[in-house]
Write a protein that holds these residues in place. Structure first.
Motif, PDB file in Angstrom:
ATOM      1  N   PHE A 189      31.162  30.468  55.656  1.00  0.00           N
ATOM      2  CA  PHE A 189      29.965  30.726  54.925  1.00  0.00           C
ATOM      3  C   PHE A 189      29.686  31.640  53.904  1.00  0.00           C
ATOM      4  CE2 PHE A 189      26.237  28.525  56.984  1.00  0.00           C
ATOM      5  CZ  PHE A 189      26.987  27.643  57.733  1.00  0.00           C
ATOM      6  N   THR A 241      29.555  21.907  51.840  1.00  0.00           N
ATOM      7  CA  THR A 241      28.396  21.869  52.313  1.00  0.00           C
ATOM      8  C   THR A 241      28.081  21.319  53.655  1.00  0.00           C
ATOM      9  OG1 THR A 241      27.359  21.795  50.041  1.00  0.00           O
ATOM     10  CG2 THR A 241      25.702  21.440  51.892  1.00  0.00           C
ATOM     11  N   VAL A 242      29.070  19.970  53.659  1.00  0.00           N
ATOM     12  CA  VAL A 242      28.908  19.105  54.897  1.00  0.00           C
ATOM     13  C   VAL A 242      29.898  19.936  56.079  1.00  0.00           C
ATOM     14  CG1 VAL A 242      29.944  17.284  56.116  1.00  0.00           C
ATOM     15  CG2 VAL A 242      28.630  17.020  53.742  1.00  0.00           C
ATOM     16  N   ALA A 277      27.844  22.824  57.618  1.00  0.00           N
ATOM     17  CA  ALA A 277      26.954  22.409  58.662  1.00  0.00           C
ATOM     18  C   ALA A 277      27.753  21.776  59.830  1.00  0.00           C
ATOM     19  CB  ALA A 277      26.027  21.303  58.147  1.00  0.00           C
ATOM     20  N   ASP A 278      28.767  21.194  59.518  1.00  0.00           N
ATOM     21  CA  ASP A 278      29.476  20.648  60.819  1.00  0.00           C
ATOM     22  C   ASP A 278      30.137  21.840  61.621  1.00  0.00           C
ATOM     23  OD1 ASP A 278      30.559  18.503  61.955  1.00  0.00           O
ATOM     24  OD2 ASP A 278      32.217  18.820  61.197  1.00  0.00           O
ATOM     25  N   ALA A 283      27.743  23.578  63.860  1.00  0.00           N
ATOM     26  CA  ALA A 283      27.655  22.670  65.231  1.00  0.00           C
ATOM     27  C   ALA A 283      28.677  22.864  66.048  1.00  0.00           C
ATOM     28  CB  ALA A 283      27.214  21.355  64.640  1.00  0.00           C
ATOM     29  N   THR A 312      30.914  15.960  65.524  1.00  0.00           N
ATOM     30  CA  THR A 312      31.266  16.866  64.636  1.00  0.00           C
ATOM     31  C   THR A 312      32.852  16.645  64.116  1.00  0.00           C
ATOM     32  OG1 THR A 312      31.702  18.384  66.337  1.00  0.00           O
ATOM     33  CG2 THR A 312      29.759  18.658  65.309  1.00  0.00           C
ATOM     34  N   TRP A 364      28.332  11.523  52.174  1.00  0.00           N
ATOM     35  CA  TRP A 364      26.852  11.546  52.704  1.00  0.00           C
ATOM     36  C   TRP A 364      26.539  10.456  53.707  1.00  0.00           C
ATOM     37  CZ3 TRP A 364      25.052  16.369  53.219  1.00  0.00           C
ATOM     38  CH2 TRP A 364      25.288  17.399  52.343  1.00  0.00           C
ATOM     39  N   GLN A 407      22.053  12.509  50.904  1.00  0.00           N
ATOM     40  CA  GLN A 407      22.149  13.850  51.546  1.00  0.00           C
ATOM     41  C   GLN A 407      20.958  14.078  52.395  1.00  0.00           C
ATOM     42  OE1 GLN A 407      22.385  16.802  48.321  1.00  0.00           O
ATOM     43  NE2 GLN A 407      23.071  18.491  49.902  1.00  0.00           N
ATOM     44  N   ALA A 465      20.429  14.363  56.202  1.00  0.00           N
ATOM     45  CA  ALA A 465      19.715  15.548  57.024  1.00  0.00           C
ATOM     46  C   ALA A 465      18.621  15.064  57.669  1.00  0.00           C
ATOM     47  CB  ALA A 465      18.898  16.458  55.746  1.00  0.00           C
ATOM     48  N   THR A 493      19.950  12.964  60.989  1.00  0.00           N
ATOM     49  CA  THR A 493      20.626  13.975  62.065  1.00  0.00           C
ATOM     50  C   THR A 493      19.323  14.690  62.646  1.00  0.00           C
ATOM     51  OG1 THR A 493      22.319  14.146  60.445  1.00  0.00           O
ATOM     52  CG2 THR A 493      22.142  15.909  62.198  1.00  0.00           C
TER      53      THR A 493
END
Lengths: 474, 217
Positions: free
Chosen positions: A155, A168-169, A172-173, A176, A209, A238, B14, B18, B21
């Motif tokens: 981060f 970015t992915v 987030a991943d 989680a 994940t 995406w 994108q 979001a 999910t």
């Protein structure tokens, strides 16, 4: 690191992670071999290193080497994606040693202590006896700290540097990924509740994940190795995230058919897990399409050269596209509907699926990342195959596919004899296990396991020496 | 500039990622609340008043459990019947039964059962599934295991086997000695009996119902 071309500390740290990952991969195969021998020769190491211990080491080494290789992969790609050195790299290095030391202690306890009395001390200091997440509680807490430190590094670096779609992915991943681990850490006397939350770690890791992680790595690999256009690759990423999380999160239902949970999970599990192969098809098409597209653009210019700058790694990435779709997609789908799963649940079918899925979806791409690291460390422009590369790739892949087929055949005996004909009793179980097809399936699994293990030595030899080979473009 | 299609627009995908999910996660959390209510453990008064719970309370060990076809659901369900002695008693209090179940569930983890056996169908496949082991005919009055251990009840036969597994080989593939004490064995048998009373939506199908299908038995 005498003759290393690496200037980035993050990439150096990545090579440490890959080294431990490769070692644990060897341990995974070794203990898998012990367990495979025990199916064929039941007295092998009886009451010395029993099947339960061998298998626990087999599956724990699997999970941990993959986590190590995942952390390594992220540390490797961060400087490329963000354009800066990883923030908090010293913390990263410290946590690496903490993690490695903790894993070593846990493994030694598994081997030498094995079982404890039925009290909380055993849960704290020996193991928790819960498939895949057996780590004793002290190690659970340690792993959480290590994972949070890793996420913090990701981060801080992502916020400070150039934040690409891939980063970015991953951000987030990985949050989680770390968060879900917490749902598997408590004790309860209610085994239905126990398994309900246990799947939050196992399923939401592996089928959500981790798959998204693989999507990100595949995207990075395609940009790095064949010069695929970032915009196209990130669009695919995406789309994959949409489909993977869209199917995978509620696909959890397929684990809630028989553990005491309500019947409505039949429909939810059947529908969403039937959708789970779709993103894997997308990932498959994505890799091959981009490869064909980039090669086509090159050919159109009249150039007769391959666009691939790392042949061994790209081979493993393509194997990932095939293996993920076959192992996770096809082998997973064919016993995912409740009508079928009522008979196939908890048989060698599951084992066949597990072997090909973990290999196809994760092992392949992580080995690919190790080759990318070898290329970077030795400053090679185009990394070509060596004889060892070809032996390693074909023996490991051939061995795992062979094991999968053998276990699938054994699975048929489990289902037809033990379940359908004999009603799943103790006597029925052993009737199934004594069947000729079952026994031969297990013989072939062992043979194929030996092939895989031999391939592993070629892989290690190759990773250690390919950098010095002279057939590369430097 | 050429008109761009939404299908090749990264922002569109994108946002889709979001939203989808988020939607799936919210649905999962909502279903988790509903399921949690249905899988929480029952108690002694449920059992006394005939209230059916998917996971009955620990005092289920005071009762006889069978696995019978439910006409409406079209699969077998555990049925809790009249009182049945368990290690000579059928009056375990809520605390006593809970203590035994706690010892047994803890023991199932510390002895690493799941890395050979399957529990509720999950685990390894090196040894028989334990989901309904309590109901297995092998442990019954005419079963081979009860005869082999020389005990007169199911629970004593199971406890004896758990303490000295390698003395009672049933197959070339044997269970190792895991240092299970008499008290731990009692807890483990209570845990197995409790597990057999969990409503698993008909899994395993036809458990123990088929006689003589293979080998002309």
């Amino acid at each position: 690191m005498a003759n290393s071309y690496l200037t980035s500390e993050s990439k150096k740290l990545a090579t440490w992670y890959f080294t431990v990952a490769a070692t644990l991969f060897g341990a995974q195969l070794l203990f898998g071999l012990v367990a495979a021998i025990q199916y064929v020769i039941p007295g092998f190491l009886f009451e010395i290193l029993d099947f339960s211990v061998a298998r626990m080491l087999h599956i724990n080494a699997l999970v941990v080497w993959m986590v190590f290789a995942m952390f390594g992969s992220v540390y490797w790609l961060l400087p490329d994606e963000t354009g800066i050195e990883t923030v908090g790299i010293e913390l990263g290095k410290l946590l690496f040693w903490v993690f490695t030391a903790a894993v070593t202690v846990v493994v030694l306890v598994y081997i030498f202590v094995q079982v404890g009395a039925a009290d909380e001390t055993s849960i704290w200091f020996i193991h928790e006896g819960r498939e895949y997440i057996e780590a004793p509680r002290w190690a659970d807490l340690g792993i959480t700290v290590v994972a949070l430190g890793f996420v913090a590094n990701l981060f801080m670096t992502g916020m400070k540097g150039n934040r690409s779609g891939i980063v970015t992915v991953l951000m987030a991943d990985m949050i989680a990924f770390a968060g879900l681990y917490l749902t598997g850490m408590f004790y309860t006397d209610n085994i239905t509740v126990d398994q309900f939350w246990w799947w939050w770690v196992i399923h939401l890791w592996v089928e959500a994940t981790w798959e998204v992680f693989v999507g990100s790595i595949a995207a990075y690999g395609l940009i790095t190795m064949i010069g695929a256009h970032r915009k196209v690759v990130e669009m695919w990423l995406w789309i994959e995230v949409t489909m993977l999380f869209g199917s995978g999160i509620l696909g959890m239902g397929h684990h809630y058919f028989w553990i005491g949970t309500p019947e409505y999970w039949w429909e939810i599990g059947a529908l969403f897990s039937a959708l789970e192969p779709l993103p894997l098809v997308a990932m498959f098409i994505h890799v091959l399409y981009d490869w064909g597209k980039m090669q086509g653009e090159e050919s159109a210019k009249g150039q007769d050269v391959s666009v691939i700058t790392n042949k061994p790694a790209f081979t493993w990435f393509v194997l990932n596209a095939f293996g993920n779709f076959l192992g996770a997609g096809i082998w997973g789908f064919f016993h995912t509907l409740p009508q079928v799963n009522l008979y196939t649940h908890g048989t060698q079918f599951t084992s066949a699926h597990g072997h090909l899925a973990f290999f196809g979806a994760y092992a392949t791409i992580l080995i690919g990342m190790m080759y990318i690291a070898v290329q970077g460390k030795n400053g090679i422009k185009v990394l070509n195959n060596t004889t060892s590369t070809i032996f390693a790739t074909s023996m490991i892949t051939g061995g795992v596919v062979g094991m999968t087929v053998a276990l699938t055949v054994a699975g048929y005996v489990d289902v037809l004899v033990t379940r359908a004909q004999m009603g799943a009793t103790w006597a029925g179980y052993f009737d199934g296990q004594s069947g000729a097809w079952f026994a031969q399936g297990m013989d072939w699994r062992l043979v194929m396991g030996v092939v895989t293990f031999t391939g592993f030595f070629f892989l290690i030899k190759d990773l250690l020496t390919i950098g010095k080979s002279t057939n590369h473009v430097r | 500039m050429a008109k761009k299609s939404v299908w090749s627009d990264n922002r569109f995908w994108q946002r889709s990622a979001a939203w989808i999910t988020g939607f799936a996660s919210v649905l999962l959390i909502w279903l988790t609340f509903d399921t949690s209510g249905q899988i929480s453990m029952g108690n002694d008064s449920d059992l006394k008043n005939g209230v059916t719970k998917r996971v009955p309370g620990p005092t289920v060990i005071n009762y006889k459990i069978t696995y019978e076809m439910d006409k409406k659901r079209q699969h077998e369900v555990p049925v809790i019947g009249e009182k049945e002695k368990f290690f000579g008693r059928d009056d375990y209090s809520e605390e006593e039964a809970a203590k035994l179940l706690h010892l047994g569930k803890l023991g199932s983890q510390t002895k690493n059962c799941m890395n050979c056996h399957t529990l509720l169908g999950n685990g390894a496949y090196y040894a028989p599934d334990l989901t309904k082991a309590w109901l297995d005919p092998a442990w019954g009055p005419t079963g081979s295991m009860q005869a082999m251990t020389g005990k007169s009840t199911k629970e004593e036969a199971m406890a004896e086997f758990l303490q000295h597994p390698s003395q009672y080989p049933t197959h070339a593939r044997m269970m190792p000695n895991l240092g299970i004490t008499a008290e731990e064995a009692k807890g483990l048998v209570a845990f197995l009996k409790h597990m057999s009373s969990i409503d698993t939506n008909g899994f395993p199908r036809n458990f123990g119902k088929i006689q003589g299908a293979v080998n002309g038995k």
